[in-house]
Design an enzyme around this catalytic site. Sequence first.
Site, PDB file in Angstrom:
ATOM      1  N   ASP A  30      22.344  30.174  67.205  1.00 11.16           N
ATOM      2  CA  ASP A  30      23.763  30.530  67.188  1.00 11.16           C
ATOM      3  C   ASP A  30      24.371  30.333  65.806  1.00 11.16           C
ATOM      4  O   ASP A  30      25.265  31.071  65.398  1.00 11.16           O
ATOM      5  CB  ASP A  30      24.497  29.665  68.220  1.00 11.16           C
ATOM      6  CG  ASP A  30      25.897  30.160  68.518  1.00 11.16           C
ATOM      7  OD1 ASP A  30      26.190  31.327  68.220  1.00 11.16           O
ATOM      8  OD2 ASP A  30      26.694  29.377  69.054  1.00 11.16           O
ATOM      9  N   CYS A 251      30.368  34.317  66.459  1.00 11.79           N
ATOM     10  CA  CYS A 251      29.896  35.180  67.544  1.00 11.79           C
ATOM     11  C   CYS A 251      29.973  36.610  67.053  1.00 11.79           C
ATOM     12  O   CYS A 251      31.063  37.073  66.685  1.00 11.79           O
ATOM     13  CB  CYS A 251      30.753  35.011  68.797  1.00 11.79           C
ATOM     14  SG  CYS A 251      30.262  36.125  70.140  1.00 11.79           S
TER      15      CYS A 251
END
Length: 309
Positions: A30, A251
């Site tokens: 991530d 994101c």
Amino acid sequence: MGAREVGLPEAVAGDGLPDRVTIWEVGPRDGLQNESGVVPVATKLEFLDRLADAGASVLEATSFVHPKWVPQLADAEELLAGLDRRAGVDYPVLVPNERGLERALAAGVDHVAIFASATASFARRNLNRSLDEQFAMFDPVVTRAKAEGLRVRGYVSMCFGDPWEGAVGREQVVGVGKRLLDMGCDQLSLGDTIGVATPGQVTALLAAFGDVDRLAVHFHDTYGQALANTLAALRAGVTAVDSSAGGLGGCPYAESATGNLATEDLVWMLDGLGIGHGFDLDRLADTSAWMAERLGRPSPSRVVRALRG
């Protein structure tokens, strides 16, 4: 100036807090997935090794998403083939669908994660599915993974706010989360994808779930609330927290999402509360400073900046 030169925080235990927390380190996946420049696989492997040396017990290594959508993670097979898997360290990977699971199984993984949405808008943008259709996509993935003896984690994004829909109802988040748990997920990570949550919301959502034994939390620090939200989750009984070394991340499907909670900032707080976690802060800060140099910018982590300048 190193951590030992300035001294670690005084440990003062708080009432109602766990003795130990599992830190789910998401930096290698991530944290790096939104980088515009492709990070060489050799650098990623060294990052994973350095984090293991620093005491990480869970390292989310990569994702088997289609390279078209996240080019940074196109090297998943190469990375896992070259990974020195340490004894006692868990290396889960993200799998978006059945094809991703097939690739993960071929690579010899034993722990996977799926990524669901609490909102219809993000499900459509991220998964090209409606809120209900996403479960039809995940069900065969979870069923096959469990049949193969794999552990499965479920992520739920947009648990506190959505850039297209605004506030997200707690009953909606609980409904999505419990469907994933009923499907067979061993753990559920509740994500504040755009970082809008505050401690009261966190406490209320966890209370709405009731049983928090299989819950983890994943906070972004957009409004500087990630540590406060984490403390609220710990007081509610949560013992698994996601974070990213150096505060890397965002994101790719939500432009308003900024970096994850920095692992160093989390470790500093846990040390101050006398909560065990397994990390060596010196080695961890060195690792994040090393990665920041390779990315060509300062680390977003306040603790890394304080300890390493």
